[in-house]
Design a protein around this motif. Structure first.
Motif, PDB file in Angstrom:
ATOM      1  N   ASP A 136     -15.008  15.235  35.670  1.00 35.39           N
ATOM      2  CA  ASP A 136     -15.483  16.796  35.474  1.00 35.39           C
ATOM      3  C   ASP A 136     -16.891  17.064  35.423  1.00 35.39           C
ATOM      4  OD1 ASP A 136     -12.578  17.452  36.138  1.00 35.39           O
ATOM      5  OD2 ASP A 136     -12.304  17.724  34.008  1.00 35.39           O
ATOM      6  N   ASP A 137     -17.586  15.671  34.944  1.00 32.20           N
ATOM      7  CA  ASP A 137     -18.882  15.986  34.431  1.00 32.20           C
ATOM      8  C   ASP A 137     -19.759  15.726  36.009  1.00 32.20           C
ATOM      9  OD1 ASP A 137     -18.800  16.347  31.948  1.00 32.20           O
ATOM     10  OD2 ASP A 137     -18.449  14.349  31.730  1.00 32.20           O
ATOM     11  N   ILE A 138     -19.189  15.228  36.967  1.00 33.72           N
ATOM     12  CA  ILE A 138     -19.947  14.933  38.273  1.00 33.72           C
ATOM     13  C   ILE A 138     -20.021  16.301  39.185  1.00 33.72           C
ATOM     14  CG2 ILE A 138     -19.654  13.451  40.440  1.00 33.72           C
ATOM     15  CD1 ILE A 138     -20.049  11.831  37.889  1.00 33.72           C
ATOM     16  N   ASP A 139     -21.273  16.189  39.459  1.00 36.68           N
ATOM     17  CA  ASP A 139     -21.701  17.693  40.336  1.00 36.68           C
ATOM     18  C   ASP A 139     -21.887  17.580  41.745  1.00 36.68           C
ATOM     19  OD1 ASP A 139     -22.575  18.773  37.694  1.00 36.68           O
ATOM     20  OD2 ASP A 139     -24.319  17.713  37.791  1.00 36.68           O
ATOM     21  N   PHE A 140     -21.752  16.377  42.064  1.00 38.93           N
ATOM     22  CA  PHE A 140     -22.136  15.927  43.708  1.00 38.93           C
ATOM     23  C   PHE A 140     -21.554  14.446  43.949  1.00 38.93           C
ATOM     24  CE2 PHE A 140     -24.948  15.698  47.519  1.00 38.93           C
ATOM     25  CZ  PHE A 140     -24.526  16.811  48.203  1.00 38.93           C
ATOM     26  N   ILE A 141     -21.279  14.261  45.193  1.00 41.17           N
ATOM     27  CA  ILE A 141     -20.927  13.121  45.708  1.00 41.17           C
ATOM     28  C   ILE A 141     -21.788  12.628  47.151  1.00 41.17           C
ATOM     29  CG2 ILE A 141     -19.148  11.750  46.774  1.00 41.17           C
ATOM     30  CD1 ILE A 141     -17.046  13.845  45.393  1.00 41.17           C
ATOM     31  N   VAL A 142     -22.309  11.297  46.933  1.00 41.42           N
ATOM     32  CA  VAL A 142     -23.126  10.936  48.092  1.00 41.42           C
ATOM     33  C   VAL A 142     -22.144   9.545  48.394  1.00 41.42           C
ATOM     34  CG1 VAL A 142     -25.267  10.350  49.189  1.00 41.42           C
ATOM     35  CG2 VAL A 142     -25.220  12.059  47.352  1.00 41.42           C
ATOM     36  N   PHE A 143     -21.859   9.482  49.686  1.00 41.08           N
ATOM     37  CA  PHE A 143     -21.090   8.359  50.321  1.00 41.08           C
ATOM     38  C   PHE A 143     -21.788   7.620  51.377  1.00 41.08           C
ATOM     39  CE2 PHE A 143     -16.549   6.563  49.810  1.00 41.08           C
ATOM     40  CZ  PHE A 143     -16.782   5.533  50.787  1.00 41.08           C
ATOM     41  N   ALA A 144     -21.920   6.448  51.047  1.00 40.13           N
ATOM     42  CA  ALA A 144     -22.594   5.605  52.346  1.00 40.13           C
ATOM     43  C   ALA A 144     -21.720   4.574  52.967  1.00 40.13           C
ATOM     44  CB  ALA A 144     -23.982   4.887  51.774  1.00 40.13           C
ATOM     45  N   THR A 145     -21.605   4.788  54.344  1.00 39.98           N
ATOM     46  CA  THR A 145     -20.820   3.715  55.126  1.00 39.98           C
ATOM     47  C   THR A 145     -21.060   3.930  56.329  1.00 39.98           C
ATOM     48  OG1 THR A 145     -18.479   2.963  55.349  1.00 39.98           O
ATOM     49  CG2 THR A 145     -18.911   5.372  55.328  1.00 39.98           C
ATOM     50  N   LEU A 146     -20.817   2.580  57.068  1.00 41.17           N
ATOM     51  CA  LEU A 146     -20.709   2.558  58.749  1.00 41.17           C
ATOM     52  C   LEU A 146     -19.262   2.728  59.301  1.00 41.17           C
ATOM     53  CD1 LEU A 146     -19.975  -0.333  59.858  1.00 41.17           C
ATOM     54  CD2 LEU A 146     -22.122  -0.759  59.250  1.00 41.17           C
ATOM     55  N   SER A 147     -18.226   2.675  58.248  1.00 43.56           N
ATOM     56  CA  SER A 147     -17.019   2.286  58.582  1.00 43.56           C
ATOM     57  C   SER A 147     -15.847   3.428  57.812  1.00 43.56           C
ATOM     58  CB  SER A 147     -16.537   0.899  57.996  1.00 43.56           C
ATOM     59  OG  SER A 147     -16.916   0.463  56.961  1.00 43.56           O
ATOM     60  N   PRO A 148     -16.355   4.781  58.187  1.00 40.31           N
ATOM     61  CA  PRO A 148     -15.416   5.702  57.778  1.00 40.31           C
ATOM     62  C   PRO A 148     -13.764   5.547  58.133  1.00 40.31           C
ATOM     63  CG  PRO A 148     -16.392   6.637  59.377  1.00 40.31           C
ATOM     64  CD  PRO A 148     -17.372   5.154  59.152  1.00 40.31           C
TER      65      PRO A 148
END
Length: 334
Positions: free
Chosen positions: A74-86
């Motif tokens: 609940d403290d996380i404000d944002f998500i950044v996800f790096a991948t070439l294989s979604p």
């Protein structure tokens, strides 16, 4: 002005270990050939009966990172996800993480910069924090390569290199400008995009066309001009590391820990020799995991930290080069 620092780290790799000798049973290759060219001894591949994907592995790594940060989801404000294989062509894995971790309706973006994906993701998160927009950001790099490789002799030049896995970190706001991410440096050179590429499926060449093709179509397998990529990698790695050091009035002798993208052990060794760094100043784990693309740096960073190789106030340099071509570096005062 705010700064950002890594407050939690975690990684996850499948239990299934695939050795070079295992690969020699399904293609014309051998342990000596692979180690001589790449430094890789084994990698992790998701087994066919597993429910693991890029997103689920990312979620497992993220849970560890959040717990170690002392925060909650609940403290996380944002998500950044790096991948070439979604998991899907769309939507991206970032929104899956929001659902899998039962988080608030925070924003989520995906970074598609392949081998330099985590560097781009970390730099993006850093900017959001420096501007004051967010306080705690979850940054993930994850890859499920094994299901998309040409596991025949034809594809051995690429397929022996890649492994599956995920890593994550929590990047948090700090008012101490002497600690955390000092600077990040990003570059691209798209004229060489076809030197390391998966051409299909694409809007120009969609799945029904591939299925209906009367000729053998290998456009959906990774292609790499290995020699060309290697020559460019050693140059760009050196340039972007020096760019980061000079920006902060530092020199190679100030580096306490260099963690390069784990593409090829020979590249890492070349850079180590050029910068005259000792073995304890460079962390490599490609021999155990192969190239996990956007996950490689964060897995290596987590493992190095867990082993006590990164200490308070150390200068940590992250650098990557890969498909695009794209490359970058991040300079961190731990």
């Amino acid at each position: 002005m705010y700064n950002s620092k890594i407050t939690g780290l975690g990684f996850y790799v499948p239990d299934n270990v695939v050795t070079n000798n295992d690969l020699s049973k399904i293609m014309d290759t051998n342990d000596e050939w692979i180690q001589e060219r790449t430094g890789i001894k084994e990698r992790r591949w998701i087994p066919k009966n597993s429910e693991d994907t890029s997103a689920t592995m990312g979620a497992k790594a993220a849970k560890i990172a959040i717990e170690r940060s002392g925060l909650t989801k609940d403290d996380i404000d944002f998500i950044v996800f790096a991948t070439l294989s979604p998991d899907y062509y769309f939507p991206g894995c970032g929104v899956q993480i929001q659902a899998m971790l039962d988080m608030k309706t925070v924003g989520a973006i995906d970074i598609r910069n392949q081998c330099s994906g985590f560097i781009y993701a970390l730099s993006t998160a850093d900017q959001f924090i420096k501007t004051g927009m967010y306080k705690n950001i979850l940054v993930i790099g994850a890859e499920y390569h094994s299901n998309g490789l040409d596991k025949t002799t034809r594809g051995r030049g690429v397929s022996v290199i890649f492994g599956d896995g995920a890593g994550a970190c929590v990047l948090s706001r700090t008012e101490d400008n002497n600690k955390g991410i000092l600077s990040s440096h990003l570059h691209s050179e798209g004229k060489y995009a076809d030197k390391l590429i998966v051409k299909s499926p694409s809007i120009k060449h969609w799945v029904p066309e591939i299925i209906a093709s009367t000729e053998e179509d290998t456009s959906y397998f990774p292609y790499m001009d290995g020699t060309f990529v290697f020559k460019n990698a050693v140059v760009r790695f050196s340039e972007v590391i020096m760019e980061g050091l000079k920006t902060n009035n530092l020199s190679p002798s100030d580096i306490d820990m260099l963690i390069p993208h784990q593409a090829n052990l020979r590249i890492s060794q070349f850079i180590q020799k050029k910068f005259q760094l000792k073995d304890e100043q460079v962390y490599n784990n490609i021999m155990n995991y192969g190239n996990t693309t956007a996950a490689s740096i964060i897995i290596a960073l987590t493992e190095a930290y867990e082993k006590g190789k990164i200490k308070d106030n150390d200068l940590v340099v992250l650098a990557a080069f890969g498909s695009g071509f794209t490359w970058g570096s991040v300079i961190i005062r731990w």
